[in-house]
Write a protein that holds these residues in place. Structure first.
Motif, PDB file in Angstrom:
ATOM      1  N   LEU A 177      37.918  33.593  37.636  1.00  0.00           N
ATOM      2  CA  LEU A 177      36.688  34.081  38.253  1.00  0.00           C
ATOM      3  C   LEU A 177      36.436  35.501  37.754  1.00  0.00           C
ATOM      4  CD1 LEU A 177      36.793  33.054  42.024  1.00  0.00           C
ATOM      5  CD2 LEU A 177      35.489  32.001  40.189  1.00  0.00           C
ATOM      6  N   ALA A 178      35.307  35.711  37.086  1.00  0.00           N
ATOM      7  CA  ALA A 178      34.989  37.030  36.541  1.00  0.00           C
ATOM      8  C   ALA A 178      33.689  37.526  37.152  1.00  0.00           C
ATOM      9  CB  ALA A 178      34.885  36.966  35.021  1.00  0.00           C
ATOM     10  N   ILE A 235      45.115  39.247  40.177  1.00  0.00           N
ATOM     11  CA  ILE A 235      43.993  40.152  39.942  1.00  0.00           C
ATOM     12  C   ILE A 235      44.226  40.914  38.638  1.00  0.00           C
ATOM     13  CG2 ILE A 235      42.526  41.947  40.927  1.00  0.00           C
ATOM     14  CD1 ILE A 235      42.739  39.432  42.623  1.00  0.00           C
ATOM     15  N   THR A 236      43.187  40.980  37.807  1.00  0.00           N
ATOM     16  CA  THR A 236      43.322  41.674  36.525  1.00  0.00           C
ATOM     17  C   THR A 236      41.963  42.225  36.106  1.00  0.00           C
ATOM     18  OG1 THR A 236      44.174  41.441  34.259  1.00  0.00           O
ATOM     19  CG2 THR A 236      42.914  39.590  35.137  1.00  0.00           C
ATOM     20  N   VAL A 287      41.560  36.286  39.030  1.00  0.00           N
ATOM     21  CA  VAL A 287      40.322  36.970  39.383  1.00  0.00           C
ATOM     22  C   VAL A 287      40.205  38.229  38.523  1.00  0.00           C
ATOM     23  CG1 VAL A 287      39.082  38.212  41.192  1.00  0.00           C
ATOM     24  CG2 VAL A 287      40.245  36.060  41.728  1.00  0.00           C
ATOM     25  N   VAL A 288      39.109  38.323  37.786  1.00  0.00           N
ATOM     26  CA  VAL A 288      38.856  39.464  36.908  1.00  0.00           C
ATOM     27  C   VAL A 288      37.844  40.388  37.579  1.00  0.00           C
ATOM     28  CG1 VAL A 288      37.958  40.210  34.674  1.00  0.00           C
ATOM     29  CG2 VAL A 288      39.340  38.129  34.838  1.00  0.00           C
ATOM     30  N   GLU A 289      38.209  41.653  37.690  1.00  0.00           N
ATOM     31  CA  GLU A 289      37.329  42.616  38.348  1.00  0.00           C
ATOM     32  C   GLU A 289      37.227  43.890  37.514  1.00  0.00           C
ATOM     33  OE1 GLU A 289      38.464  41.246  42.931  1.00  0.00           O
ATOM     34  OE2 GLU A 289      39.037  43.247  42.200  1.00  0.00           O
ATOM     35  N   ASP A 290      36.036  44.471  37.541  1.00  0.00           N
ATOM     36  CA  ASP A 290      35.821  45.747  36.874  1.00  0.00           C
ATOM     37  C   ASP A 290      35.097  46.710  37.814  1.00  0.00           C
ATOM     38  OD1 ASP A 290      36.173  47.391  34.637  1.00  0.00           O
ATOM     39  OD2 ASP A 290      34.137  47.006  33.930  1.00  0.00           O
ATOM     40  N   GLY A 291      35.195  46.440  39.106  1.00  0.00           N
ATOM     41  CA  GLY A 291      34.538  47.245  40.122  1.00  0.00           C
ATOM     42  C   GLY A 291      34.694  46.583  41.477  1.00  0.00           C
ATOM     43  N   SER A 299      28.170  41.115  32.135  1.00  0.00           N
ATOM     44  CA  SER A 299      28.961  41.649  31.031  1.00  0.00           C
ATOM     45  C   SER A 299      30.459  41.511  31.250  1.00  0.00           C
ATOM     46  CB  SER A 299      28.606  43.117  30.801  1.00  0.00           C
ATOM     47  OG  SER A 299      28.905  43.897  31.946  1.00  0.00           O
ATOM     48  N   VAL A 300      30.911  41.605  32.500  1.00  0.00           N
ATOM     49  CA  VAL A 300      32.347  41.466  32.766  1.00  0.00           C
ATOM     50  C   VAL A 300      32.814  40.059  32.391  1.00  0.00           C
ATOM     51  CG1 VAL A 300      34.111  41.428  34.574  1.00  0.00           C
ATOM     52  CG2 VAL A 300      32.404  43.244  34.541  1.00  0.00           C
ATOM     53  N   ALA A 301      32.039  39.053  32.777  1.00  0.00           N
ATOM     54  CA  ALA A 301      32.392  37.673  32.420  1.00  0.00           C
ATOM     55  C   ALA A 301      32.316  37.474  30.909  1.00  0.00           C
ATOM     56  CB  ALA A 301      31.468  36.703  33.137  1.00  0.00           C
TER      57      ALA A 301
END
Length: 415
Positions: free
Chosen positions: A339-340, A390-391, A363-367, A272-274
């Motif tokens: 990168l997600a 990073i975002t 780089v996409v991060e949600d955790g 879902s993050v991607a």
């Protein structure tokens, strides 16, 4: 079924509808959408003959609706108002029976035909258990059903609904529009003013977008609901995505403006993050490619709905040489790589190797990132991540833009 030709309506010095023209085919569900004050309710009133325009005509079933008597017009068009409150404590059945008024004289008693129409309307809307209850004891959703039943009892070819989902909870919103959809499937023609664009896109065959007293666009929901039109009509930035279940357009307003990304981006990720990241990039007009990811992944499903080029990967085997070569070619063509939260293991280590030499990396991060990277790849991934921007999914557009110049990058980190 309905033809509106050059209709102009003014209240004092304010022109609400200015030379509006449109047509509604028989057996269709047409949604009127637009900002507050766009003239949706006024147009419905003109269609029902409740309001006479300054100029222009409205024809229903080939007849000029404003040339008919009120009783005759009410045999062509039934109206379900936005406000369903009633001043008196009528039993539900009596209120539904008021829909038969256009079919009989004022002082005549109800005929067997009237009783049949009322019974069928109550059964069709599934409110038989409410028939004896006072209408003022009902919930908003129940009153909405009663109002629709009254409209059905009129036995008109056309049903006009003014904000039928206003003030209803999610369950009753869906129930109401499902009911209208079923009525249209049975041959009714429906026109509804709807403020929820996502619901309108899901249930309506066609939409008419009104703004500034005029028709901005009309047609199938996909063709009407575009970011530029919504920006111009509502003065709002939006994200348009496909609902993976209904495959209809979903409109999400954004708190901050979306600036167009005039660059190519290759997105690698999963889940879902991607998928959320892809939605943001696509709606910022970036030229996006995605993958590799296994079939059924949320990223690839979103890419499919958006018509975006994707690389497929076998979920149970190491990446094939052809897939790796395609990945490297996409990365070489992209101005930025994102990168997600990709699932990285020894089987797809080639992804990490291909991305390792990228200059512009986001780089996409949600955790925590360690949960989706195999332990023996932590060191390499951490090193690569340290050199990236990073975002999160919501601000990925800012991060992508920031990679384009050192000055923008400094501003990004400062923010």
């Amino acid at each position: 079924m309905i033809t509106v030709d050059g209709v102009t309506v003014a209240y004092g010095d304010a022109t609400v509808l200015d030379d509006v023209s449109l047509s509604v085919d028989s057996g269709t569900f047409v949604g009127l959408v637009g900002p507050n004050g766009a003239g949706k309710t006024t147009l419905l009133r003109a269609m029902s003959a409740a309001l006479t325009p300054e100029s222009g005509t409205v024809e229903v079933c080939g007849e000029p609706i404003h040339d008919l008597s009120a009783r005759a017009a009410s045999r062509q068009v039934a109206v379900v108002p936005q406000d369903t409150t009633v001043s008196f404590s009528f039993p539900v059945r009596d209120l539904v029976a008021m829909g038969r008024t256009p079919h009989r004289s004022r002082f005549t008693t109800a005929t067997p035909e009237d009783h049949r129409a009322v019974d069928e309307a109550i059964e069709r809307v599934d409110i038989a258990d409410l028939a004896a209850r006072p209408v003022d004891e009902l919930s908003g959703g129940e009153r909405q059903k009663v109002a629709i039943a009254r409209g059905l009892a009129q036995e008109t070819p056309v049903l006009l609904l003014d904000e039928p989902t206003a003030s209803l909870d999610v369950n009753h919103q869906v129930e109401t529009l499902e009911l209208v959809r079923e009525l249209v499937a049975d041959g009714k023609t429906a026109v509804a003013a709807i403020h929820d664009l996502s619901l309108a896109a899901r249930y309506c065959d066609e939409l008419v977008l009104l703004a500034g007293g005029d028709v901005v666009a009309s047609g199938e929901p996909d063709s009407v609901l575009t970011r530029p039109r919504l920006r111009e009509s509502f003065d709002a930035e939006t994200v348009l995505t496909r609902n993976p279940v209904t495959e209809s357009v979903t409109v999400t307003p954004l708190a901050r403006p979306v600036e167009s990304l005039d660059c190519s981006v290759h997105l690698v990720g999963n889940g879902s993050v991607a998928a959320r990241t892809l939605e943001r990039l696509a709606n910022a007009d970036a030229e996006v490619s995605v993958g590799p990811a296994p079939p059924g992944d949320a990223l690839l499903e979103t890419a499919r709905l958006l018509g975006i080029d994707s690389l497929l990967a076998n979920p149970y085997a190491a990446l094939e040489e052809e897939t790796v070569a395609s990945l490297r070619a996409h990365i070489a063509d992209a101005a930025v790589v994102v990168l997600a939260e990709p699932y990285l293991s020894n089987g797809n280590r080639a992804v990490l190797d291909a991305v390792d030499s990228v200059d512009s990396l986001v780089v996409v991060e949600d955790g925590p990132w360690r949960s989706h990277v195999a332990s023996d790849l932590h060191s390499d991934y951490s090193r690569m991540r340290a050199a990236a921007t990073i975002t999160d999914p919501e601000t990925v557009g800012i991060a992508v833009r920031a990679t384009q110049s050192a000055e923008q990058l400094a501003d990004f980190y400062q923010d």
